[in-house]
Design a protein around this motif. Structure first.
Motif, PDB file in Angstrom:
ATOM      1  N   GLY A   1       0.944   5.050  -0.897  1.00  0.00           N
ATOM      2  CA  GLY A   1       1.979   4.268  -0.235  1.00  0.00           C
ATOM      3  C   GLY A   1       1.871   2.804  -0.594  1.00  0.00           C
ATOM      4  O   GLY A   1       0.999   2.405  -1.384  1.00  0.00           O
ATOM      5  N   ALA A   2       2.749   2.009  -0.038  1.00  0.00           N
ATOM      6  CA  ALA A   2       2.756   0.573  -0.311  1.00  0.00           C
ATOM      7  C   ALA A   2       3.582  -0.140   0.739  1.00  0.00           C
ATOM      8  O   ALA A   2       4.473   0.458   1.350  1.00  0.00           O
ATOM      9  N   ASP A   3       3.253  -1.412   0.956  1.00  0.00           N
ATOM     10  CA  ASP A   3       4.181  -2.299   1.651  1.00  0.00           C
ATOM     11  C   ASP A   3       4.961  -3.031   0.578  1.00  0.00           C
ATOM     12  O   ASP A   3       4.371  -3.668  -0.301  1.00  0.00           O
ATOM     13  N   VAL A   4       6.279  -2.904   0.631  1.00  0.00           N
ATOM     14  CA  VAL A   4       7.094  -3.523  -0.433  1.00  0.00           C
ATOM     15  C   VAL A   4       8.022  -4.567   0.173  1.00  0.00           C
ATOM     16  O   VAL A   4       8.491  -4.429   1.312  1.00  0.00           O
ATOM     17  N   LEU A   5       8.262  -5.606  -0.600  1.00  0.00           N
ATOM     18  CA  LEU A   5       9.179  -6.660  -0.155  1.00  0.00           C
ATOM     19  C   LEU A   5      10.584  -6.084  -0.012  1.00  0.00           C
ATOM     20  O   LEU A   5      10.988  -5.208  -0.787  1.00  0.00           O
TER      21      LEU A   5
ATOM     22  N   ILE B   1      10.653  -5.548 -11.990  1.00  0.00           N
ATOM     23  CA  ILE B   1       9.696  -5.151 -10.944  1.00  0.00           C
ATOM     24  C   ILE B   1       8.351  -5.810 -11.237  1.00  0.00           C
ATOM     25  O   ILE B   1       7.971  -6.747 -10.566  1.00  0.00           O
TER      26      ILE B   1
ATOM     27  N   LEU C   1       5.556   5.343  -7.125  1.00  0.00           N
ATOM     28  CA  LEU C   1       5.730   4.144  -6.309  1.00  0.00           C
ATOM     29  C   LEU C   1       6.977   3.371  -6.729  1.00  0.00           C
ATOM     30  O   LEU C   1       7.723   2.863  -5.878  1.00  0.00           O
ATOM     31  N   VAL C   2       7.226   3.281  -8.019  1.00  0.00           N
ATOM     32  CA  VAL C   2       8.407   2.544  -8.484  1.00  0.00           C
ATOM     33  C   VAL C   2       9.684   3.249  -8.029  1.00  0.00           C
ATOM     34  O   VAL C   2      10.614   2.619  -7.516  1.00  0.00           O
TER      35      VAL C   2
ATOM     36  N   LEU D   1      10.238   2.969  -4.323  1.00  0.00           N
ATOM     37  CA  LEU D   1      10.742   1.612  -4.044  1.00  0.00           C
ATOM     38  C   LEU D   1      12.242   1.528  -4.327  1.00  0.00           C
ATOM     39  O   LEU D   1      13.022   1.031  -3.505  1.00  0.00           O
TER      40      LEU D   1
ATOM     41  N   PRO E   1       7.200  -6.851  -6.185  1.00  0.00           N
ATOM     42  CA  PRO E   1       7.623  -6.371  -4.869  1.00  0.00           C
ATOM     43  C   PRO E   1       6.540  -5.640  -4.071  1.00  0.00           C
ATOM     44  O   PRO E   1       6.698  -5.437  -2.876  1.00  0.00           O
ATOM     45  N   PHE E   2       5.450  -5.236  -4.738  1.00  0.00           N
ATOM     46  CA  PHE E   2       4.391  -4.521  -4.019  1.00  0.00           C
ATOM     47  C   PHE E   2       3.422  -5.525  -3.383  1.00  0.00           C
ATOM     48  O   PHE E   2       2.721  -6.241  -4.083  1.00  0.00           O
TER      49      PHE E   2
ATOM     50  N   ASN F   1       1.045  -4.599  -1.243  1.00  0.00           N
ATOM     51  CA  ASN F   1      -0.230  -3.879  -1.332  1.00  0.00           C
ATOM     52  C   ASN F   1       0.109  -2.434  -1.670  1.00  0.00           C
ATOM     53  O   ASN F   1       1.269  -2.022  -1.534  1.00  0.00           O
ATOM     54  N   ILE F   2      -0.870  -1.700  -2.150  1.00  0.00           N
ATOM     55  CA  ILE F   2      -0.711  -0.250  -2.312  1.00  0.00           C
ATOM     56  C   ILE F   2      -1.945   0.413  -1.717  1.00  0.00           C
ATOM     57  O   ILE F   2      -2.984  -0.234  -1.569  1.00  0.00           O
ATOM     58  N   GLY F   3      -1.806   1.671  -1.371  1.00  0.00           N
ATOM     59  CA  GLY F   3      -2.941   2.352  -0.769  1.00  0.00           C
ATOM     60  C   GLY F   3      -2.791   3.851  -0.871  1.00  0.00           C
ATOM     61  O   GLY F   3      -1.817   4.356  -1.449  1.00  0.00           O
TER      62      GLY F   3
END
Lengths: 549, 549
Positions: free
Chosen positions: A59-63, A331, A368-369, A372, B54-55, B57-59
């Motif tokens: 997973g990720a936190d994305v803007l 990206i 992930l891309v 997103l 845009p990432f 963080n990732i996990g």
């Protein structure tokens, strides 16, 4: 309209016609149905059980896609910096990322009926060289919608970034001894990908708009068959060309395409900077603040896409264009993901090449891309890529440090004839009286450039003086004035990309580096403050070099 | 000991000596110090500001390194399945993954002093073809510790999986017209990587242990220079060879290495199955349960590593081995990450190739894989890769479905001479009396194999009968008996990898497929139940094909 006339007459050499054909002869002949049948018990493959994949999810936190302002009058790099600092702080503290600016995405290992193939059981398994299904779906529909290729049965195929894509074009379409066509100044890695295979490079003249159609026609017409087969592949960076920053307009593209039709040339369209089209540079003093439109996002996006130059792919009615798209500038470069768009035959051969190299690009990255992009949705992604580079800010700094005078390029300026050329002079000290200025004689032009309408680069041409040449010649120095100046500036703390990097010939520069030096300056990387500081140092060192301090 | 005698006498052809040298001539000559200086203000690069990545963080949630049992008597595939179901359920519910079995890892964008370069600001930026610093550190120290190369100044370099690695070896070390040496049955993609460049393949004989040193010597000694340059690159899969499953012991390796020294041959050691060394197969009835040792994890790991065959890299005192390691079988194929180990000169040339293709492998993938390895630590990773494949289970099923008779391979069995060969016969119906058995005459051998000591594959040789050949010849069928049988089995629901896949020649099989058919059966992919079901179907179809049902 589907493709009717493919460029069949092209002698595609053994790689396409013989050897890539060989790659294409599958030992499965007639048995594909079995290998595509998931109901069979497989004792065939060397695939591990997904249960053994150690990633249970990623997973990720994305803007969010609207994280950056589109307002050109606001310094977005300063904004970046504050954003950078804010997440830096948030990461160091316990708060985690600012949830108002970010969205959490995740991709589980377990497949589900609704995931369209976006799960780690697929992503972490061996995959086809066409990429994961959701990746393939995104790039195919994006290409259709944004570029509207000139024929309907175009194919898209993932690669590992445009440099990888171009390498695969070279080894698929060229043979040792072939010659490729490129802009006379170009991306050095594109040459390094070709030369080791014994492939020659034939430079084509440029002007302020980029590749010249007349020059292309001339070199092809004048080709001496005694030197080998006529070149059949053109490598071009049509937008924000590297290093010149030039962008081809639609008419020039049509002229170039016509020449390629006449001489049966495949066009490799390397277009990483396509979304960095900025329009004409207007000096700060003359700039009119943009009126705010009250369009909604979709309409704004539509207007933005319509403002972009049409691609070679769009003009391609014969299937002779292989377009290279990359996520590196939209990206991040580290995702190493991009795609080809071309006719299905070419795509098939490029896929065969992919099968024996990287196969499907990294599944963690693709997952992930694509997640997103699915989260942002089409209009979110277009909103994201509408954020501009700091061209105006950078050129404004040059304008502050030098006396910049725009003129229309003359015949004598060769490549820049007809374009708006900015020539830089040392600023007269403010205390100077008009009489004193006259006493100093005509001002010395230091450097000039065509303000780029796209991309990340200003291509600066330094005008060395007779006097500099004379004293340089007197000291018997092997280093050119171009190189000496570059070192002075670097020693003072500013790194630029030196002109000789971009020469198609390793040993001989297209221009004499003791008469005209070149430097590529980028406005994509440094913060506003650093750019300003860098331009100040550049100005100081340049004036020193010209004995004007 | 650092490398003293490099294989300099090898004619490395233009790719290594001329052209890769050309790639190596940097236009930076003497200016590297500026480009390695982070204190300079960079107006040089085409790199975007990390703030725009845009990432944030990732996990991932990752399985703990001891998630799977090492107990060979317990069915680990069944265990996998229950684990698979457990996380499937947990993902569908709201509970998230079972935290007792998993650890959460994450990689932030922001760099810190302690992260050793493992952050997204680095990972998502353009990166060197040597890979990210933490990746480089892991593979270098892992290689030193586990393989103990024969010289100390060895170099490691990332690639995008062994197939990509081998392609880079081909295009770096070979020229069109060259000939490479391979096992007579081998991985088809390895051939497809070479043949399109006009590279010929010379098969070397094998036996139950794999590549034969005497056969290698013979083909090199008998080389006709009139056919071109003597082969200087050997491609070999030394452990769990694909498709034969054979593994080279240390003595055989030394013999092969000596031949390579004599004839100046580079050894490309493609070793994805290295950790799948299982020891000799013992039929279920004769199997003695292992006594439980009370060693601690580190000692157990040490003992495990010592039990593995030494690599060619370990025996390499001249720097003529290029070893290919992959995370595909130890973590997951979709990570597309592996590495070369070789002498520094070779590594330099392979790095140049990487710069013009994929550059650094995907940063998202590298970050997650390296973070996982850092979390597990060395001994956790070794514990993870000690989990075995289901060879015993699979061979036990064959043993249940057929009458398997082990014999020592005879001269007549050629390649398998001296090895324990299992020959399969149809099981006599239990109701048959001894007299009846005798009445049936000598049993018909259906197929035979050498039980693999490593890897994922059983290489099965089908013995077609005179009668089958006669009736086959009578119907004027273009399809071989091998192919006909393969289709029968597939139509009945079981996919195996057909023998002709692995032939070094596209058109001619090393053996007559109407006399000896081949099939590669894998025990890595299907669950235990499916394997059992698959073997039953295989047995039924085979007996039908031999008119024994």
């Amino acid at each position: 309209m589907s493709l009717e006339k493919r460029p069949k007459s092209i002698d595609l050499a053994h790689h396409l016609s013989e050897v890539a054909r060989k790659r294409n002869v599958s030992p499965l002949k007639g048995l594909q149905k079995y290998f595509n049948n998931d109901d069979l018990i497989s004792l065939a493959g060397g695939m591990p059980t997904p249960a053994y994949f150690p990633f249970v999810n990623i997973g990720a936190d994305v803007l969010n896609s609207e994280s950056f302002s589109l307002d050109p009058t606001r310094s977005s790099a300063a904004q970046d910096k504050s954003l950078f600092v804010s997440w830096l702080l948030s990461m160091l503290g316990s708060g985690g990322p600012d949830s108002e600016r970010t969205t959490r995405i995740s991709v589980p290992k377990a497949p589900s009926d609704e995931d369209g193939g976006l799960n780690l059981s697929e992503a972490l398994q061996y995959g086809a060289a066409t990429g994961m299904d959701p990746t393939q779906e995104f790039i195919q529909s994006f290409t259709a919608r944004v570029y509207r290729p000139g024929y309907s049965d175009f194919a898209t195929l993932v690669h590992g970034g445009n440099t990888d894509g171009w390498s695969r074009i070279v080894t698929t379409f060229c043979n040792p001894g072939d010659t490729i066509l490129t802009e006379e100044w170009t991306y050095p890695s594109a040459l390094s990908a070709a030369k080791p295979y014994g492939i020659q490079v034939l430079p084509v003249g440029m002007d302020g708009e980029g590749l010249r159609a007349d020059s292309l026609k001339d070199v092809l017409a004048a080709w001496d068959e005694g030197k080998g087969k006529r070149p059949h592949v053109l490598y071009t960076i049509p937008v924000g060309q590297n290093p010149s920053g030039a962008t081809l307009g639609v008419n020039r593209r049509k002229e170039i395409y016509d020449v390629c039709v006449k001489y049966d040339v495949i066009i490799a369209e390397d277009d990483p900077y396509y979304y960095l089209q900025l329009g004409e540079y207007v000096p700060k003093a003359s700039r009119i603040p943009k009126t705010q439109h009250s369009l909604d996002l979709k309409d704004e996006n539509k207007r933005f896409l319509q403002s972009l130059e049409p691609t070679f792919l769009h003009l391609d009615y014969q299937g002779r264009v292989v377009r290279l798209d990359s996520f590196s500038k939209t990206i991040a470069p580290g995702v190493r993901l991009g795609w080809f768009t071309c006719n299905p035959l070419f795509a098939n051969r490029l896929e065969r090449h992919g099968e024996v190299t990287m196969q499907s690009p990294c599944g963690l990255g693709q997952s992930l891309v694509i997640k997103l992009l699915q989260t942002w949705e089409f209009d979110g992604y277009i909103r994201w890529i509408r954020v501009r580079t700091q061209r105006n800010f950078f050129l404004d700094q040059l304008s502050g440090a030098f006396d910049l005078r725009p003129t229309l390029g003359t015949q004598e300026q060769g490549a820049w004839c007809g374009r708006t050329v900015f020539t830089a002079y040392a600023k007269a000290p403010r205390t100077l009286l008009p009489d004193e200025k006259a006493f100093l004689g005509p001002a010395q032009p230091l450097f000039s450039f065509v303000p780029p309408s796209s991309g990340m680069y200003v291509w600066v041409k330094i005008h060395f003086t007779e006097k500099q040449r004379a004293s340089h010649a007197a000291v018997q120095n092997e280093e050119s004035l171009e190189r000496k100046l570059w070192i002075k500036i670097a020693d003072a703390g500013v790194l630029t990309a030196p002109g000789w990097f971009f020469s198609t010939d390793d040993d001989v520069s297209p221009t004499d580096p003791n008469v005209e030096g070149h430097m590529r300056m980028s406005f994509s990387q440094a913060t506003d403050e650093k750019m300003k500081e860098g331009v100040d140092i550049f100005a100081t060192q340049l004036k020193k070099f010209f004995d004007l301090d």
